[in-house]
Write an enzyme that holds these catalytic residues in place. Structure first.
Site, PDB file in Angstrom:
ATOM      1  N   ARG A  18     -11.800  11.046  -7.420  1.00 21.28           N
ATOM      2  CA  ARG A  18     -11.452  12.468  -7.453  1.00 21.28           C
ATOM      3  C   ARG A  18      -9.983  12.730  -7.795  1.00 21.28           C
ATOM      4  O   ARG A  18      -9.590  13.866  -8.052  1.00 21.28           O
ATOM      5  CB  ARG A  18     -11.827  13.146  -6.118  1.00 21.28           C
ATOM      6  CG  ARG A  18     -13.319  13.418  -6.011  1.00 21.28           C
ATOM      7  CD  ARG A  18     -13.720  13.862  -4.623  1.00 21.28           C
ATOM      8  NE  ARG A  18     -13.701  12.725  -3.698  1.00 21.28           N
ATOM      9  CZ  ARG A  18     -13.951  12.837  -2.387  1.00 21.28           C
ATOM     10  NH1 ARG A  18     -14.212  14.021  -1.860  1.00 21.28           N
ATOM     11  NH2 ARG A  18     -13.927  11.772  -1.616  1.00 21.28           N
ATOM     12  N   ASP A 108      -5.510   5.805   2.538  1.00 23.19           N
ATOM     13  CA  ASP A 108      -5.438   7.171   2.014  1.00 23.19           C
ATOM     14  C   ASP A 108      -5.193   8.193   3.124  1.00 23.19           C
ATOM     15  O   ASP A 108      -5.448   9.373   2.957  1.00 23.19           O
ATOM     16  CB  ASP A 108      -6.708   7.517   1.228  1.00 23.19           C
ATOM     17  CG  ASP A 108      -7.956   7.537   2.092  1.00 23.19           C
ATOM     18  OD1 ASP A 108      -7.872   7.222   3.296  1.00 23.19           O
ATOM     19  OD2 ASP A 108      -9.031   7.882   1.559  1.00 23.19           O
ATOM     20  N   GLY A 144     -17.574  12.554  11.111  1.00 20.66           N
ATOM     21  CA  GLY A 144     -18.318  12.000  12.237  1.00 20.66           C
ATOM     22  C   GLY A 144     -17.829  12.653  13.528  1.00 20.66           C
ATOM     23  O   GLY A 144     -16.637  12.852  13.709  1.00 20.66           O
ATOM     24  N   ASN A 173     -13.976  12.022  14.132  1.00 24.83           N
ATOM     25  CA  ASN A 173     -13.430  10.697  13.838  1.00 24.83           C
ATOM     26  C   ASN A 173     -12.422  10.773  12.694  1.00 24.83           C
ATOM     27  O   ASN A 173     -12.766  11.156  11.578  1.00 24.83           O
ATOM     28  CB  ASN A 173     -14.577   9.753  13.456  1.00 24.83           C
ATOM     29  CG  ASN A 173     -14.087   8.356  13.105  1.00 24.83           C
ATOM     30  OD1 ASN A 173     -13.024   7.941  13.551  1.00 24.83           O
ATOM     31  ND2 ASN A 173     -14.878   7.635  12.321  1.00 24.83           N
ATOM     32  N   ASN A 230      -7.989  12.909  -0.922  1.00 26.64           N
ATOM     33  CA  ASN A 230      -9.067  12.641  -1.872  1.00 26.64           C
ATOM     34  C   ASN A 230      -8.753  13.128  -3.275  1.00 26.64           C
ATOM     35  O   ASN A 230      -9.233  12.575  -4.247  1.00 26.64           O
ATOM     36  CB  ASN A 230     -10.373  13.291  -1.408  1.00 26.64           C
ATOM     37  CG  ASN A 230     -10.941  12.575  -0.196  1.00 26.64           C
ATOM     38  OD1 ASN A 230     -10.981  11.346  -0.163  1.00 26.64           O
ATOM     39  ND2 ASN A 230     -11.329  13.321   0.811  1.00 26.64           N
ATOM     40  N   TYR A 352      30.387  15.340 -18.458  1.00 27.74           N
ATOM     41  CA  TYR A 352      29.557  14.151 -18.300  1.00 27.74           C
ATOM     42  C   TYR A 352      30.450  12.946 -18.016  1.00 27.74           C
ATOM     43  O   TYR A 352      31.324  12.601 -18.819  1.00 27.74           O
ATOM     44  CB  TYR A 352      28.723  13.879 -19.566  1.00 27.74           C
ATOM     45  CG  TYR A 352      28.001  12.552 -19.474  1.00 27.74           C
ATOM     46  CD1 TYR A 352      27.017  12.357 -18.505  1.00 27.74           C
ATOM     47  CD2 TYR A 352      28.331  11.481 -20.304  1.00 27.74           C
ATOM     48  CE1 TYR A 352      26.371  11.128 -18.379  1.00 27.74           C
ATOM     49  CE2 TYR A 352      27.689  10.257 -20.180  1.00 27.74           C
ATOM     50  CZ  TYR A 352      26.719  10.092 -19.214  1.00 27.74           C
ATOM     51  OH  TYR A 352      26.093   8.877 -19.080  1.00 27.74           O
TER      52      TYR A 352
HETATM   53  C1  UD1 Z   1     -14.898   7.566   7.312  1.00 27.44           C
HETATM   54  C2  UD1 Z   1     -15.622   7.439   8.646  1.00 27.44           C
HETATM   55  C3  UD1 Z   1     -15.951   8.844   9.190  1.00 27.44           C
HETATM   56  C4  UD1 Z   1     -14.672   9.623   9.346  1.00 27.44           C
HETATM   57  C5  UD1 Z   1     -13.928   9.686   8.002  1.00 27.44           C
HETATM   58  C6  UD1 Z   1     -12.573  10.307   8.175  1.00 27.44           C
HETATM   59  C7  UD1 Z   1     -16.823   5.331   8.476  1.00 27.44           C
HETATM   60  C8  UD1 Z   1     -18.136   4.678   8.275  1.00 27.44           C
HETATM   61  N1  UD1 Z   1     -16.850   6.656   8.448  1.00 27.44           N
HETATM   62  O1  UD1 Z   1     -15.812   8.128   6.391  1.00 27.44           O
HETATM   63  O2  UD1 Z   1     -16.614   8.768  10.446  1.00 27.44           O
HETATM   64  O3  UD1 Z   1     -14.923  10.938   9.843  1.00 27.44           O
HETATM   65  O4  UD1 Z   1     -13.708   8.345   7.470  1.00 27.44           O
HETATM   66  O5  UD1 Z   1     -11.950  10.477   6.918  1.00 27.44           O
HETATM   67  O6  UD1 Z   1     -15.845   4.649   8.694  1.00 27.44           O
HETATM   68  N2  UD1 Z   1     -12.981   1.482   1.973  1.00 27.44           N
HETATM   69  C9  UD1 Z   1     -12.851   0.197   1.525  1.00 27.44           C
HETATM   70  N3  UD1 Z   1     -13.958  -0.525   1.262  1.00 27.44           N
HETATM   71  C10 UD1 Z   1     -15.207  -0.041   1.473  1.00 27.44           C
HETATM   72  C11 UD1 Z   1     -15.331   1.278   1.957  1.00 27.44           C
HETATM   73  C12 UD1 Z   1     -14.214   1.998   2.205  1.00 27.44           C
HETATM   74  O7  UD1 Z   1     -11.730  -0.284   1.330  1.00 27.44           O
HETATM   75  O8  UD1 Z   1     -16.155  -0.790   1.236  1.00 27.44           O
HETATM   76  C13 UD1 Z   1     -11.778   2.259   2.255  1.00 27.44           C
HETATM   77  C14 UD1 Z   1     -11.666   3.477   1.343  1.00 27.44           C
HETATM   78  O9  UD1 Z   1     -10.950   3.156   0.163  1.00 27.44           O
HETATM   79  C15 UD1 Z   1     -10.924   4.456   2.226  1.00 27.44           C
HETATM   80  C16 UD1 Z   1     -11.370   4.091   3.635  1.00 27.44           C
HETATM   81  O10 UD1 Z   1     -11.853   2.772   3.560  1.00 27.44           O
HETATM   82  O11 UD1 Z   1      -9.520   4.295   2.156  1.00 27.44           O
HETATM   83  C17 UD1 Z   1     -12.443   5.041   4.190  1.00 27.44           C
HETATM   84  O12 UD1 Z   1     -13.604   5.008   3.411  1.00 27.44           O
HETATM   85  P1  UD1 Z   1     -14.409   6.324   3.004  1.00 27.44           P
HETATM   86  O13 UD1 Z   1     -15.479   5.949   2.101  1.00 27.44           O
HETATM   87  O14 UD1 Z   1     -13.470   7.377   2.566  1.00 27.44           O
HETATM   88  O15 UD1 Z   1     -15.050   6.766   4.417  1.00 27.44           O
HETATM   89  P2  UD1 Z   1     -15.597   8.206   4.802  1.00 27.44           P
HETATM   90  O16 UD1 Z   1     -16.921   8.393   4.203  1.00 27.44           O
HETATM   91  O17 UD1 Z   1     -14.554   9.210   4.475  1.00 27.44           O
HETATM   92 MG    MG Z   2     -12.865   9.403   3.139  1.00 24.25          MG
END
Ligand code: UD1
Ligand code: MG
Length: 458
Positions: A18, A108, A144, A173, A230, A352
């Site tokens: 995004r 992030d 969450g 969360n 994001n 300058y």
């Molecule tokens: C997550 C939480 C959610 C919370 C939210 C807050 C989980 C399962 N869910 O969801 O409860 O409310 O954050 O913003 O944790 N990443 C990796 N590898 C992966 C997956 C993710 O490095 O395989 C990193 C992403 O780049 C990111 C972070 O982990 O920096 C969070 O992942 P993201 O997919 O954004 O989780 P959410 O769905 O936002």
């Molecule tokens: Mg996220």
């Protein structure tokens, strides 16, 4: 708690589609520093002496950047992005070295402050196995929900799995957790992927730990500190929050900001007490300002060192290597680059100064240019103590103006000038008495004749 060892595992494998960018999301900057570097700093400030960075998308670029902002961090590549728990496990080797505390953070979520992390670590020290950092967003939709019972956290329920009653919970969360190192791997290894997305969710460790009779709690961070990025709108919002915090800090430490919301700091700006900053001033990276300086409106300052009681601007541009010693002055529409302005020297108007030294108490007249570049190489100009450079002079480098040297206005100086000498480098003036009147009359009659001739044509 200070004796407890701590590892931070920072998840930064995502692409961040995004952002619509060629740059991995977490390398986009806030206050001139990649957002993931802010996360590293917060972890360090909270006592994490070891850092594990989980990377994936743009791994080479990430490694290169990390070598600069977190040279001590170990990087681990998560080859396939199978969820947050899977990502943490990419750093298994680091976790298995055995730390008291493991802080799981998101690359992030750059505004997380050390206090929130310390509070979570404190609960680990008290005996909790898992501490989830919660927050209360104005609109909880999509997050969450944290389900608590008797001060303990029982589960993290994703929005889509919530009952109508649970959906009313505003405590959400933030994503980050502190996990007792002694339990971390065992909990993470127990996470499965039997859910709608088929991902290994870090959030599952809450219920897993509970089932093992371990203590699980939530702490609360401010909404701002849990802000996740994001897209570029979020990025601008995070920048605004960061700037607001920094302005507060600056003012509380004794800096006057007349219109704080118009002053922009960098992540590393150092600014001493009793400095006054007028509206619309921008500080790029690498600026150090001692106390008592005055930075006037609309100045743009980067990589510059400004000693005490200096006066800068309005509309001054200080570029990297500008080194202003005590009580020196760089005024309106002046640019200074890679140059020392010695004590009490004045560079006041439309000038300058590049690749140069301006000696103590020298006075540089309006419109002076150090001609430092011949199109291929840069050359140095050395201006001695107490020298006087007349307005609209060009000093063609390499050149030395001796101390006390005096340059006549409008000069083009191509040869060095010894101490105390006077130098002219311009055509001599010629004044002819009465010639101005005569010229004016001649021009007027020629114009009249031309007008008459044009009238006769009609
Ligand atoms: C997550 C939480 C959610 C919370 C939210 C807050 C989980 C399962 N869910 O969801 O409860 O409310 O954050 O913003 O944790 N990443 C990796 N590898 C992966 C997956 C993710 O490095 O395989 C990193 C992403 O780049 C990111 C972070 O982990 O920096 C969070 O992942 P993201 O997919 O954004 O989780 P959410 O769905 O936002
Ligand atoms: Mg996220």
């Amino acid at each position: 708690m200070s004796q407890r060892t701590c590892l931070s595992v920072i998840l930064a494998a995502g692409e961040g589609t995004r952002m619509k960018s060629a740059l991995p999301k977490v390398l986009h900057q806030i206050a001139g520093l990649p957002m993931v570097a802010h996360v590293v700093r917060a972890a360090e400030a909270a006592g994490a002496s070891s850092q594990a960075l989980v990377i994936g998308y743009g791994a080479d670029e990430m490694r290169k950047a990390a070598a600069k902002f977190a040279p001590k961090a170990e990087t681990f590549v998560q080859e396939k992005r199978l969820g947050t728990a899977h990502a943490v496990l990419a750093a298994r080797e680091a976790i298995s070295r055995g730390y008291d505390d493991v802080l799981v953070m998101f690359g992030d979520t750059p505004l997380i402050d050390a206090d929130a992390l310390m509070a979570a670590r404190f609960r680990l020290a008290e005996g909790a196995a898992v501490v989830v950092i919660g927050f209360r967003p104005p609109n909880p939709t999509g997050y969450g929900r944290l389900i608590e019972k008797g001060g303990k956290l029982t589960a993290i329920r994703e929005e889509k799995d919530c009952s109508a009653e649970e959906r009313k919970i505003g405590f959400c969360n933030a994503g980050m957790m502190a996990v007792a190192g002694a339990h971390a791997l065992k909990l993470l290894d127990a996470v499965g992927n039997k859910n709608a997305k088929g991902e290994y969710y870090l959030t599952d460790i809450v219920e897993i730990a509970r089932a093992q009779g371990l203590d699980v709690v939530a702490t609360e961070a401010s909404f701002e500190s849990a802000l996740g990025i994001n897209n570029r709108i979020d990025l601008a919002q995070a920048e605004a929050v960061w700037q607001a915090r920094r302005r507060h800090e600056a003012m509380l430490s004794g800096v006057t900001l007349i219109a704080p919301e118009t002053v922009y700091f960098s992540h590393d700006t150092e600014i001493g007490a009793d400095t006054i900053v007028e509206p619309n001033v921008w500080f790029g990276p690498g600026v150090k300002i001692a106390g008592g300086a005055k930075i006037h409106a609309f100045s743009h300052i980067e990589g510059a060192t400004i000693a005490s009681n200096c006066d800068v601007g309005p509309f001054a541009r200080l570029r990297p290597g500008a080194d202003l010693k005590q009580k020196s002055k760089v005024g309106n529409f002046c640019e200074v680059k890679q140059a020392v302005i010695e004590e009490g020297a004045k560079v006041n108007h439309l000038t300058y100064i590049g690749d140069a030294r301006v000696g103590a108490r020298a006075n540089i007249g309006a419109g002076t240019i150090t001609c430092n570049y011949d199109g291929y190489s840069k050359f140095f100009t050395d201006i001695g103590e107490g020298a006087f450079i007349g307005s609209n002079s060009s000093l063609v480098a390499p050149i030395t103006i001796g101390s006390g040297g005096y340059i006549a206005s409008g000069s083009v100086i191509t040869e060095s000038v010894p101490d105390q000498a006077l130098a002219f480098g311009r055509a001599r003036q010629k004044t002819i008495p009465g010639k101005g009147k005569e010229l004016r009359e001649r021009l007027a009659s020629a114009a009249a004749a031309k007008k008459k001739a044009a009238g006769a044509d009609h």
